[in-house]
Design an enzyme around this catalytic site. Structure first.
Site, PDB file in Angstrom:
ATOM      1  CG  ASP A 153       9.462  35.044 -47.400  1.00  0.00           C
ATOM      2  OD1 ASP A 153       9.823  34.421 -48.409  1.00  0.00           O
ATOM      3  OD2 ASP A 153       9.396  36.288 -47.330  1.00  0.00           O
ATOM      4  CE1 TYR A 154      11.694  27.936 -40.467  1.00  0.00           C
ATOM      5  CE2 TYR A 154      11.892  30.063 -39.349  1.00  0.00           C
ATOM      6  CZ  TYR A 154      11.925  28.676 -39.313  1.00  0.00           C
ATOM      7  OH  TYR A 154      12.174  28.027 -38.131  1.00  0.00           O
TER       8      TYR A 154
END
Length: 340
Positions: A190-191
């Site tokens: 994820d970011y």
């Protein structure tokens, strides 16, 4: 009379002079001169127009070896083309009708059995025109694959310019093998998540690593900081998006907190790979990850410090040389500030 006009336009000018029933006609022929204006050149020169036409395509061709096990192009096609950077990019190329098999447009359901000619034709203007300058920490690298540290605040891939994909070539050594290709991540984080990203450097290694992730033979270890009282260890099997999922946890250390009551350093071992799996599982357990802006309890959102989730280790057998590999990316300093 011939006149060269500086702007290069073709004009006919007739001047009539009438006097005593006698007329003279003068014809001025203004012929085109080659202009230095690229706009004018492009609009009148079909060759130049063609070079800037978005329909002009660059093609790559791949011939499938004979006698392979039948499989969908969606699985087989990852890593066979230099301009396809991930499994999701392959799906997009198929959706946009960029790929043909034996001259026919293909889909994700096209079955590959051996001997096919697969052609990728992608518009030239859709390729990145500039290089991202973004230093990455390399944790492991050989001719076939590499592992890098992904910092928080950057996507692994996607439509953005600032992605791990666009930074890999400048940070990794080019492979000297015959099937070398543009380095490609074979999974995602994820970011906001930090930690290890595994990267393939050859077409064969990308295909094999993707297969290993699908077969769940790559062991992944994460660490997170969670909020609230927890059992010492356990399994979480709640479904995610209607699909079965499984994660194991073990509390390594706990400390009291004035704001959160208790914070825990938790070792996590996911057995499936659903989107946001660990974050959703811990939230469902009642122990959300510290700093998670999507899955949090009312009044317990920590802002400004980022997500306390880190991809710590990957263990697997090297797909080509068959050596056992264990790659570790040490915990970020912000974890140590809590558990000292």
């Amino acid at each position: 009379m011939q006149v060269i006009h500086p702007k290069g336009w073709l004009m006919f000018l007739s001047i009539y002079w009438f006097k005593n029933e006698f007329s003279k006609t003068v014809l001025l022929l203004i012929v085109p001169q080659q202009s230095n204006n690229p706009t004018i050149q492009q609009s009148n020169n079909p060759t130049i127009q063609q070079s800037n036409n978005p329909t002009i395509q660059q093609s790559e061709t791949h011939i499938v070896p004979n006698h392979i096990s039948p499989q969908r192009l969606q699985e087989y096609g990852v890593g066979i083309f230099e301009t396809i950077t991930s499994k999701s990019a392959l799906k997009k190329a198929l959706k946009k009708n960029y790929i043909t098999v034996n001259g026919s447009l293909s889909t994700t359901a096209t079955i590959i059995t051996g001997g096919e000619h697969i052609v990728l034709s992608i518009p030239e203007e859709s390729k990145p025109k500039k290089q991202l300058i973004f230093p990455l920490k390399v944790l492991f690298e050989d001719e076939y694959l590499a592992a890098i540290h992904k910092p928080a605040g950057i996507e692994v891939s996607g439509n953005k310019f600032k992605t791990i994909v666009n930074a890999l070539s400048q940070n990794l050594r080019p492979s000297s093998l015959k099937d070398a290709t543009t380095p490609q991540p074979v999974h995602r984080l994820d970011y906001a998540t930090t930690g290890i990203i595994l990267v393939g450097k050859t077409k064969n290694s990308i295909r094999l690593l993707n297969q290993m992730f699908e077969e769940k033979v790559i062991a992944k270890t994460y660490y997170a900081v969670t909020i609230g009282n927890m059992e010492a260890s356990g399994a979480i099997t709640s479904e995610i998006d209607g699909k079965p999922s499984q994660s194991y946890f073990k509390v390594v250390q706990s400390v009291t907190s004035d704001r959160f009551g208790q914070l825990n350093l938790v070792k996590l071992t996911p057995k499936t790979g659903r989107r946001h799996q660990l974050r959703k599982h811990l939230f469902a357990l009642g122990n959300p990850i510290l700093g998670d802006r999507d899955y949090f309890l009312e009044g317990l959102l920590l802002k400004g410090k980022g997500l306390y989730l880190h991809a710590y280790a990957l263990e697997f057998v090297h797909p080509l040389n068959k050596e056992k590999i264990c790659i570790v990316d040490e915990l970020p300093k912000k974890f140590g500030k809590i558990f000292t």
